[in-house]
Motif scaffolding. Structure first.
Motif, PDB file in Angstrom:
ATOM      1  N   THR A  31     -34.459  -9.127 -15.998  1.00 54.18           N
ATOM      2  CA  THR A  31     -34.305  -8.156 -14.928  1.00 54.18           C
ATOM      3  C   THR A  31     -32.848  -8.082 -14.490  1.00 54.18           C
ATOM      4  OG1 THR A  31     -34.766  -9.753 -13.178  1.00 54.18           O
ATOM      5  CG2 THR A  31     -36.657  -8.533 -14.075  1.00 54.18           C
ATOM      6  N   ALA A  32     -32.518  -6.972 -13.884  1.00 48.99           N
ATOM      7  CA  ALA A  32     -31.189  -6.779 -13.315  1.00 48.99           C
ATOM      8  C   ALA A  32     -31.346  -5.858 -12.113  1.00 48.99           C
ATOM      9  CB  ALA A  32     -30.247  -6.154 -14.343  1.00 48.99           C
ATOM     10  N   SER A  33     -30.343  -5.821 -11.272  1.00 48.32           N
ATOM     11  CA  SER A  33     -30.366  -4.923 -10.127  1.00 48.32           C
ATOM     12  C   SER A  33     -29.023  -4.218 -10.025  1.00 48.32           C
ATOM     13  CB  SER A  33     -30.674  -5.685  -8.842  1.00 48.32           C
ATOM     14  OG  SER A  33     -29.642  -6.608  -8.576  1.00 48.32           O
ATOM     15  N   ALA A  34     -29.018  -3.152  -9.267  1.00 47.54           N
ATOM     16  CA  ALA A  34     -27.791  -2.388  -9.060  1.00 47.54           C
ATOM     17  C   ALA A  34     -27.865  -1.721  -7.696  1.00 47.54           C
ATOM     18  CB  ALA A  34     -27.633  -1.337 -10.159  1.00 47.54           C
ATOM     19  N   SER A  35     -26.777  -1.773  -6.939  1.00 46.29           N
ATOM     20  CA  SER A  35     -26.698  -1.128  -5.629  1.00 46.29           C
ATOM     21  C   SER A  35     -25.788   0.083  -5.726  1.00 46.29           C
ATOM     22  CB  SER A  35     -26.158  -2.103  -4.578  1.00 46.29           C
ATOM     23  OG  SER A  35     -27.043  -3.175  -4.401  1.00 46.29           O
ATOM     24  N   PHE A  36     -26.336   1.247  -5.417  1.00 45.64           N
ATOM     25  CA  PHE A  36     -25.561   2.484  -5.483  1.00 45.64           C
ATOM     26  C   PHE A  36     -24.662   2.617  -4.263  1.00 45.64           C
ATOM     27  CE2 PHE A  36     -28.874   3.581  -8.462  1.00 45.64           C
ATOM     28  CZ  PHE A  36     -28.226   4.374  -9.382  1.00 45.64           C
ATOM     29  N   VAL A  37     -23.441   3.096  -4.492  1.00 44.67           N
ATOM     30  CA  VAL A  37     -22.537   3.462  -3.406  1.00 44.67           C
ATOM     31  C   VAL A  37     -22.132   4.912  -3.603  1.00 44.67           C
ATOM     32  CG1 VAL A  37     -21.659   1.135  -2.969  1.00 44.67           C
ATOM     33  CG2 VAL A  37     -20.499   2.580  -4.628  1.00 44.67           C
ATOM     34  N   LYS A  39     -19.648   8.386  -2.372  1.00 43.07           N
ATOM     35  CA  LYS A  39     -18.211   8.673  -2.354  1.00 43.07           C
ATOM     36  C   LYS A  39     -17.509   8.028  -1.161  1.00 43.07           C
ATOM     37  CE  LYS A  39     -18.061  13.067  -4.779  1.00 43.07           C
ATOM     38  NZ  LYS A  39     -17.671  14.474  -4.652  1.00 43.07           N
ATOM     39  N   ASP A  40     -18.284   7.716  -0.108  1.00 46.59           N
ATOM     40  CA  ASP A  40     -17.719   7.091   1.088  1.00 46.59           C
ATOM     41  C   ASP A  40     -17.772   5.564   1.032  1.00 46.59           C
ATOM     42  OD1 ASP A  40     -20.417   6.662   1.323  1.00 46.59           O
ATOM     43  OD2 ASP A  40     -20.613   7.644   3.277  1.00 46.59           O
ATOM     44  N   ASP A  41     -18.153   5.008  -0.104  1.00 47.39           N
ATOM     45  CA  ASP A  41     -18.249   3.562  -0.337  1.00 47.39           C
ATOM     46  C   ASP A  41     -19.369   2.898   0.472  1.00 47.39           C
ATOM     47  OD1 ASP A  41     -17.542   1.301  -1.764  1.00 47.39           O
ATOM     48  OD2 ASP A  41     -16.042   0.654  -0.313  1.00 47.39           O
ATOM     49  N   LYS A  42     -20.309   3.680   0.980  1.00 45.41           N
ATOM     50  CA  LYS A  42     -21.464   3.125   1.698  1.00 45.41           C
ATOM     51  C   LYS A  42     -22.646   3.054   0.746  1.00 45.41           C
ATOM     52  CE  LYS A  42     -20.002   4.510   6.237  1.00 45.41           C
ATOM     53  NZ  LYS A  42     -20.113   5.466   7.307  1.00 45.41           N
ATOM     54  N   GLU A  43     -23.446   1.987   0.898  1.00 43.65           N
ATOM     55  CA  GLU A  43     -24.615   1.826   0.037  1.00 43.65           C
ATOM     56  C   GLU A  43     -25.615   2.956   0.297  1.00 43.65           C
ATOM     57  OE1 GLU A  43     -28.137  -1.329  -0.993  1.00 43.65           O
ATOM     58  OE2 GLU A  43     -26.170  -2.122  -0.431  1.00 43.65           O
ATOM     59  N   THR A  44     -26.068   3.567  -0.808  1.00 42.39           N
ATOM     60  CA  THR A  44     -27.006   4.685  -0.706  1.00 42.39           C
ATOM     61  C   THR A  44     -28.332   4.424  -1.407  1.00 42.39           C
ATOM     62  OG1 THR A  44     -26.078   5.731  -2.677  1.00 42.39           O
ATOM     63  CG2 THR A  44     -25.146   6.393  -0.552  1.00 42.39           C
ATOM     64  N   GLY A  45     -28.442   3.317  -2.119  1.00 39.31           N
ATOM     65  CA  GLY A  45     -29.697   3.049  -2.807  1.00 39.31           C
ATOM     66  C   GLY A  45     -29.604   1.871  -3.747  1.00 39.31           C
ATOM     67  N   ARG A  46     -30.721   1.655  -4.455  1.00 38.01           N
ATOM     68  CA  ARG A  46     -30.816   0.512  -5.359  1.00 38.01           C
ATOM     69  C   ARG A  46     -31.574   0.887  -6.615  1.00 38.01           C
ATOM     70  NH1 ARG A  46     -29.276  -4.175  -4.047  1.00 38.01           N
ATOM     71  NH2 ARG A  46     -30.854  -5.359  -5.114  1.00 38.01           N
ATOM     72  N   ALA A  47     -31.363   0.085  -7.636  1.00 40.25           N
ATOM     73  CA  ALA A  47     -32.129   0.211  -8.878  1.00 40.25           C
ATOM     74  C   ALA A  47     -32.560  -1.182  -9.309  1.00 40.25           C
ATOM     75  CB  ALA A  47     -31.295   0.858  -9.975  1.00 40.25           C
ATOM     76  N   THR A  78     -18.285   1.380 -18.033  1.00 45.45           N
ATOM     77  CA  THR A  78     -17.572   0.326 -17.312  1.00 45.45           C
ATOM     78  C   THR A  78     -18.254   0.021 -15.986  1.00 45.45           C
ATOM     79  OG1 THR A  78     -15.525   1.141 -18.301  1.00 45.45           O
ATOM     80  CG2 THR A  78     -15.299  -0.346 -16.421  1.00 45.45           C
ATOM     81  N   GLY A  79     -18.406  -1.238 -15.681  1.00 45.00           N
ATOM     82  CA  GLY A  79     -19.064  -1.659 -14.447  1.00 45.00           C
ATOM     83  C   GLY A  79     -18.123  -1.689 -13.265  1.00 45.00           C
ATOM     84  N   LYS A  80     -17.554  -0.548 -12.948  1.00 47.68           N
ATOM     85  CA  LYS A  80     -16.674  -0.411 -11.787  1.00 47.68           C
ATOM     86  C   LYS A  80     -17.042   0.874 -11.069  1.00 47.68           C
ATOM     87  CE  LYS A  80     -12.816  -2.887 -13.817  1.00 47.68           C
ATOM     88  NZ  LYS A  80     -11.457  -2.806 -14.334  1.00 47.68           N
ATOM     89  N   CYS A  81     -17.174   0.783  -9.762  1.00 46.34           N
ATOM     90  CA  CYS A  81     -17.514   1.956  -8.946  1.00 46.34           C
ATOM     91  C   CYS A  81     -16.495   2.069  -7.823  1.00 46.34           C
ATOM     92  CB  CYS A  81     -18.923   1.809  -8.372  1.00 46.34           C
ATOM     93  SG  CYS A  81     -20.220   1.798  -9.623  1.00 46.34           S
ATOM     94  N   ASP A  82     -15.411   2.759  -8.078  1.00 47.05           N
ATOM     95  CA  ASP A  82     -14.342   2.913  -7.097  1.00 47.05           C
ATOM     96  C   ASP A  82     -14.428   4.305  -6.477  1.00 47.05           C
ATOM     97  OD1 ASP A  82     -12.039   2.982  -5.592  1.00 47.05           O
ATOM     98  OD2 ASP A  82     -10.674   2.704  -7.287  1.00 47.05           O
TER      99      ASP A  82
END
Length: 175
Positions: A31-37, A39-47, A78-82
């Motif tokens: 399993t793995a997880s991911a937290s969405f951010v 454009k404002d760098d605020k968390e908006t969801g999860r996977a 790439t695992g970067k979300c800037d």
């Protein structure tokens, strides 16, 4: 006799726990997880991602998206979300086989191509998507450490290199 039964029970329990530890470790690696951010760098969801025998199941919930629209959903390389750079740090679509983009392309799709998703009237995307072209941890097709991306428009499944999917609205690093 009682001490023999207790010793036998303790040995059985020890063996059961010893067998369960590798099983638990294997389950965790599946399993793995991911937290969405946004454009404002605020968390908006999860996977939540779960490895299957022939791919990865992704359960996704993301809020704050354009209501009542279809949006593109991809794995990026790439695992970067800037968000300061519109999530461009996530790079292009994940494409280990160097194929064309899109389900309708003659030589496609990329491993990171996935079906468009519908955003409900309240701006929330809820989906379960199975991608049979990836794994969680395989060296070639593994996506742990890469990024999930939601775009502003639906993917046309043909345009090169990315399906004319528009701005990057939400990004999540797969951990």
């Amino acid at each position: 006799m009682t001490s023999t039964l207790i010793t036998l029970a303790a040995a059985t329990l020890t063996a059961t726990v010893a067998a369960a530890v590798p099983a638990a470790a294997q389950m965790q690696s599946q399993t793995a997880s991911a937290s969405f951010v946004g454009k404002d760098d605020k968390e908006t969801g999860r996977a939540l991602l779960t490895a299957g025998k022939h791919g990865v199941l992704m359960e996704v919930e993301v809020t704050g998206l354009p209501a009542g629209t279809w949006v593109a959903f991809h794995v990026h390389e790439t695992g970067k979300c800037d968000p300061a750079h519109a999530h461009a740090s996530a790079g292009a679509h994940f494409n280990p086989d160097k194929t064309e983009h899109g389900f309708l392309a003659a030589n496609g799709p990329h491993a990171g191509d996935m079906p468009n998703q519908y955003v409900s009237a309240d701006g929330t995307l809820r989906a379960q998507v199975f991608n049979s072209m990836v794994t969680l941890d395989d060296k070639t097709n593994g996506i742990r450490g890469r990024a999930l991306m939601i775009h502003a428009k639906p993917d046309d499944n043909r345009s090169q290199p990315s399906g004319d999917a528009g701005d990057r609205l939400a990004c999540a690093v797969i951990k």
